[in-house]
Design a protein around this motif. Structure first.
Motif, PDB file in Angstrom:
ATOM      1  N   VAL A 476      30.642  58.618  76.365  1.00 19.77           N
ATOM      2  CA  VAL A 476      29.517  59.452  76.791  1.00 19.77           C
ATOM      3  C   VAL A 476      29.868  60.203  78.072  1.00 19.77           C
ATOM      4  CG1 VAL A 476      27.094  59.440  77.496  1.00 19.77           C
ATOM      5  CG2 VAL A 476      27.863  57.920  75.650  1.00 19.77           C
ATOM      6  N   ALA A 477      30.622  59.569  78.971  1.00 17.20           N
ATOM      7  CA  ALA A 477      31.030  60.239  80.206  1.00 17.20           C
ATOM      8  C   ALA A 477      31.877  61.475  79.915  1.00 17.20           C
ATOM      9  CB  ALA A 477      31.812  59.271  81.094  1.00 17.20           C
ATOM     10  N   MET A 478      32.650  61.430  78.852  1.00 13.82           N
ATOM     11  CA  MET A 478      33.445  62.600  78.480  1.00 13.82           C
ATOM     12  C   MET A 478      32.542  63.782  78.135  1.00 13.82           C
ATOM     13  SD  MET A 478      36.353  60.733  76.164  1.00 13.82           S
ATOM     14  CE  MET A 478      37.429  59.470  76.851  1.00 13.82           C
ATOM     15  N   LEU A 479      31.411  63.495  77.493  1.00 10.77           N
ATOM     16  CA  LEU A 479      30.440  64.551  77.221  1.00 10.77           C
ATOM     17  C   LEU A 479      29.940  65.167  78.520  1.00 10.77           C
ATOM     18  CD1 LEU A 479      28.106  63.211  74.370  1.00 10.77           C
ATOM     19  CD2 LEU A 479      29.655  65.176  74.246  1.00 10.77           C
ATOM     20  N   ALA A 480      29.691  64.301  79.513  1.00 13.51           N
ATOM     21  CA  ALA A 480      29.197  64.786  80.809  1.00 13.51           C
ATOM     22  C   ALA A 480      30.216  65.686  81.493  1.00 13.51           C
ATOM     23  CB  ALA A 480      28.852  63.601  81.714  1.00 13.51           C
ATOM     24  N   GLU A 481      31.496  65.522  81.138  1.00 17.78           N
ATOM     25  CA  GLU A 481      32.552  66.356  81.723  1.00 17.78           C
ATOM     26  C   GLU A 481      32.716  67.674  80.979  1.00 17.78           C
ATOM     27  OE1 GLU A 481      36.019  63.919  81.535  1.00 17.78           O
ATOM     28  OE2 GLU A 481      35.071  62.255  82.602  1.00 17.78           O
ATOM     29  N   ALA A 485      32.451  67.251  71.739  1.00 14.01           N
ATOM     30  CA  ALA A 485      32.155  65.980  71.075  1.00 14.01           C
ATOM     31  C   ALA A 485      33.149  65.688  69.961  1.00 14.01           C
ATOM     32  CB  ALA A 485      30.729  65.998  70.529  1.00 14.01           C
ATOM     33  N   ALA A 486      33.537  66.715  69.229  1.00 17.06           N
ATOM     34  CA  ALA A 486      34.491  66.499  68.140  1.00 17.06           C
ATOM     35  C   ALA A 486      35.829  65.981  68.658  1.00 17.06           C
ATOM     36  CB  ALA A 486      34.692  67.793  67.353  1.00 17.06           C
ATOM     37  N   SER A 487      36.245  66.427  69.823  1.00 11.84           N
ATOM     38  CA  SER A 487      37.492  65.944  70.415  1.00 11.84           C
ATOM     39  C   SER A 487      37.376  64.482  70.829  1.00 11.84           C
ATOM     40  CB  SER A 487      37.871  66.803  71.624  1.00 11.84           C
ATOM     41  OG  SER A 487      38.133  68.129  71.245  1.00 11.84           O
ATOM     42  N   ILE A 488      36.210  64.124  71.340  1.00 17.32           N
ATOM     43  CA  ILE A 488      35.981  62.731  71.739  1.00 17.32           C
ATOM     44  C   ILE A 488      36.071  61.817  70.517  1.00 17.32           C
ATOM     45  CG2 ILE A 488      34.301  61.123  72.717  1.00 17.32           C
ATOM     46  CD1 ILE A 488      33.150  63.537  74.282  1.00 17.32           C
ATOM     47  N   GLU A 489      35.430  62.233  69.427  1.00 16.47           N
ATOM     48  CA  GLU A 489      35.448  61.413  68.217  1.00 16.47           C
ATOM     49  C   GLU A 489      36.854  61.322  67.639  1.00 16.47           C
ATOM     50  OE1 GLU A 489      32.793  60.046  68.904  1.00 16.47           O
ATOM     51  OE2 GLU A 489      31.612  60.230  67.058  1.00 16.47           O
ATOM     52  N   GLN A 490      37.559  62.444  67.662  1.00 21.23           N
ATOM     53  CA  GLN A 490      38.917  62.443  67.137  1.00 21.23           C
ATOM     54  C   GLN A 490      39.836  61.575  67.997  1.00 21.23           C
ATOM     55  OE1 GLN A 490      41.577  62.853  64.459  1.00 21.23           O
ATOM     56  NE2 GLN A 490      39.706  64.045  64.210  1.00 21.23           N
ATOM     57  N   ALA A 491      39.638  61.603  69.299  1.00 18.99           N
ATOM     58  CA  ALA A 491      40.464  60.780  70.191  1.00 18.99           C
ATOM     59  C   ALA A 491      40.258  59.304  69.921  1.00 18.99           C
ATOM     60  CB  ALA A 491      40.145  61.106  71.645  1.00 18.99           C
ATOM     61  N   PRO A 500      34.236  56.073  65.455  1.00 22.90           N
ATOM     62  CA  PRO A 500      34.260  56.999  66.586  1.00 22.90           C
ATOM     63  C   PRO A 500      33.214  56.603  67.616  1.00 22.90           C
ATOM     64  CG  PRO A 500      34.259  58.181  64.494  1.00 22.90           C
ATOM     65  CD  PRO A 500      33.978  56.742  64.181  1.00 22.90           C
ATOM     66  N   VAL A 501      33.516  56.832  68.874  1.00 31.84           N
ATOM     67  CA  VAL A 501      32.714  56.249  69.948  1.00 31.84           C
ATOM     68  C   VAL A 501      31.275  56.766  69.957  1.00 31.84           C
ATOM     69  CG1 VAL A 501      33.608  57.920  71.642  1.00 31.84           C
ATOM     70  CG2 VAL A 501      32.632  55.750  72.412  1.00 31.84           C
TER      71      VAL A 501
END
Length: 672
Positions: A476-481, A485-491, A500-501
């Protein structure tokens, strides 16, 4: 000198070979087996003219358990691994080319190397209830005793990959017969040997199909779909074994069987000497066994269990207790909800009096200390005077919950994971006043349910909830940065996480981390996190608290996740963060929190940290677990500490390496 294969020849010339390693409870492909098999096939060849057939059976409860994991994890030379795999295959090849019918009489589980031995036989007859399969992929390996080559030639390429090799599926005897792995299923041990002898008499000229028909069944139209299927299965996670299996299987269809065996051995050698297989063997076998090996002594059986609360967790706990043969009273103030789970062993009720005499109580009501105190107060005088009192809580300190009962020494935490019938882990939480006897009895319950226990000491969030909370908060912190979102899920998928987180946060609901945060702050234990503002906005401003109400980080249609919510782009201006940082932030933050749990005495062993993180909260299996991930990181502990400092400089002090980690890095030790 005792041998791992006993020889007995009857007057009819049939040799019965009994697999029976004198030094082990189960037969494995260890040095004793290899030596005995070499002697056995040499003797069979020498006495061939006096032999009419061969039956392989076993004196063990399991027919043959597979590879010897002590030996496998010790390989550090690819050449040595290749040579050993080649020797095992050569012995089995000599057996199937003996010129006499060979039958596997499978009276128990034939897994991994066990099934490979059976596949080298001309006929496979199994006792009802026997289980067969090649689970090597679940340990980061591939079948190296001919299992890839023979299963592909027996079943065809697509069927072998999908039903045997890529997922390590275990098949009960009748299902295996339908698939084609087993030829015949019988009901009794007597029928097993009789059927084997009968088949030998009727098939004196038996041979393997791959020695008479050179072509392999390959659906050419399906070939292009195989890599796509594998990509879907792995989602980019760094598991080399499935890729090696696919390559070995496809390549094996292009050559003769003996050349195919060489290909299989080469792919095996690369896997068994690599870090992923060593990590997975350590976690899924050695660490898991260590976690389950606590001596509990003599513990009285459970006569009657009371489960308080018929929600998803309570109902699941009642079901696994009933499946283990324990009579259960499932109590809920909503009688209808409890009645939905009625069975021969589950008695639903809204009447607290029905709990009288229960010697095991597991409370699974809403995560509210006042409510939990209330339900225990209602039943404490009704249940058996020495009943074990358990709370299924994921975050609330057991010591404070124990204040709601008089017998605090009999109070303990049993943290089950959802869905209870499927999840293999139970976190056993010992409060400050929990007695040794209560701990032994709780472990006996977990063992009865055939789940793996980890024992932790009391703390807010214990081990699993505390560590997974760092994972979800980081996503969620990555979203705040401003990370897409798709990159976060893929990571998170490419790091190897099973979910996916952001999808996981939706499943848990966004209200849960906020509630945990508020309770921690109220207890003076909370600290601000970059994820907090995003969670608050999602709930308060956008009205999107998660999957259950149908709106969270994702959009839902009829309960099915459809796409990421486009409004996530409004949370922060877009930003570019190195993709490798995204993956490692998720892995590092959980590993760092686990080190803190170990340092604080919440964790009681490294093995339980590793297997608990994998089985309980989905830490990627390829790592070997949260602490093994640190051990095996490039550069070892010093390398991990340096990378942690780099992440701390970029993303915050939460990544700073803990003192225990720095101390171990300095003195050259690891988390063992």
């Amino acid at each position: 000198m005792a041998t791992a294969i006993r020889w007995h020849r009857d007057g009819d010339g049939i040799v019965v070979l009994t697999l029976d390693d004198p030094g082990r409870a189960a037969n494995t492909m260890n040095e004793a087996y290899v030596r005995a098999m070499e002697e056995t096939v040499t003797r069979l060849e020498r006495e061939r003219d006096d032999i009419t057939g061969v039956v392989l059976t076993s004196a063990k409860k399991s027919w043959f358990a597979g590879g010897d994991l002590d030996s496998l994890r010790a390989f550090d030379s690819p050449q040595a691994a290749f040579d050993r795999a080649s020797l095992v295959k050569a012995q089995l090849r000599r057996l199937e080319l003996l010129g006499r019918p060979v039958v596997a009489a499978i009276n128990g589980a034939a897994l991994g190397g066990g099934l490979e031995i059976a596949l080298a036989c001309h006929r496979r007859i199994a006792l009802t209830g026997a289980v067969v399969g090649c689970p090597e992929v679940t340990l980061g390996l591939l079948p190296a005793g001919g299992g890839v080559v023979r299963s592909v030639r027996l079943l065809g390429l697509t069927a072998a990959l999908t039903h045997v090799l890529l997922k390590g599926t275990r098949h009960e005897a009748r299902a295996a017969r339908e698939l084609g792995l087993i030829d015949e299923v019988v009901e009794t041990p007597e029928e097993l040997l009789a059927a084997a002898r009968r088949w030998i008499r009727e098939n004196p000229d038996a041979s393997q199909p791959w020695d008479t028909v050179r072509t392999v069944r390959v659906d050419r139209a399906a070939l292009p779909a195989l890599p796509a299927m594998l990509r879907h299965q792995l989602k980019g996670a760094p598991y080399p074994a499935p890729r090696h299996i696919l390559a070995a299987a496809v390549e094996s269809t292009q050559v003769d069987v003996d050349t195919a065996f060489v290909i299989e051995s080469r792919y095996f050698a690369g896997l068994v000497t690599g870090p992923v297989a060593k990590n997975m063997i350590k976690a899924f076998f050695f660490d898991r066994n260590a976690a389950a090996a606590r001596d509990i002594g003599d513990v009285p059986p459970i006569r009657k269990a009371a489960v308080l609360g018929a929600g998803m967790m309570g109902a699941g706990i009642a079901q696994v207790l009933a499946r283990a043969g324990v009579p259960v009273v499932l109590r809920d103030v909503d009688a209808g909800r409890a009645a939905a789970y009625a069975s021969d062993l589950i008695t639903p009720t809204a009447d607290v009096a029905e709990l009288a005499g229960a010697d095991l109580v597991i409370e699974a009501v809403f995560e509210d200390p006042g409510l939990k105190h209330k339900v225990f107060a209602e039943i404490e005088d009704l249940v058996a005077p020495d009943a074990l009192l358990c709370s299924n809580t994921s975050t609330l300190p057991i010591t404070s919950l124990a204040e709601g009962v008089r017998r605090q020494g009999d109070f303990i935490g049993l943290h089950f994971f959802s869905p209870v019938p499927k999840m293999p882990l139970v976190e056993v939480i010992r409060g400050e006043k929990t007695g040794d006897e209560a701990l032994r009895r709780a472990l006996a319950v977990v063992r009865l349910l055939r789940k793996t226990p980890i024992v932790v000491n009391d703390s807010r969030g214990f081990f699993t909830s505390r560590v997974i909370g760092t994972f979800t908060n980081e996503g969620v912190a990555m979203l705040a940065e401003g990370v897409p979102a798709a990159s976060i899920e893929q990571a998170s998928s490419q790091a190897g996480y099973p979910a996916p987180v952001l999808a996981l946060v939706d499943e848990l609901t966004l209200t849960l981390p906020r509630k945990i945060r508020q309770e921690a702050l109220a207890a003076g234990a909370g600290t601000p996190h970059p994820a907090d503002a995003v969670i608050d906005r999602m709930i308060d401003e956008f009205g999107r608290p998660g999957r259950s109400p149908g709106a969270g980080f994702y959009e839902y249609e009829d309960g099915r996740r459809t796409r990421l919510w486009p409004g996530l782009k409004t949370l922060a201006p877009p930003a570019e963060v190195p993709f490798e940082d995204l993956k490692e932030r998720l892995l590092f933050i959980e590993a760092i929190e686990a080190v803190k749990c170990l340092d604080e005495g919440v964790l009681t062993s490294v093995a339980e940290a590793n297997i608990g993180s994998i089985l309980g909260i989905g830490y990627p299996g390829w790592t070997g677990g949260v602490l093994q991930y640190i051990n095996q990181y490039e550069g070892g502990l010093p390398g991990f500490a340096e990378r942690a400092r780099q992440l701390a400089g970029r993303y915050g002090e939460r990544f700073a390496p803990p003192a225990l980690l720095l101390a171990k890095a300095a003195d050259g030790t690891t988390f063992d």
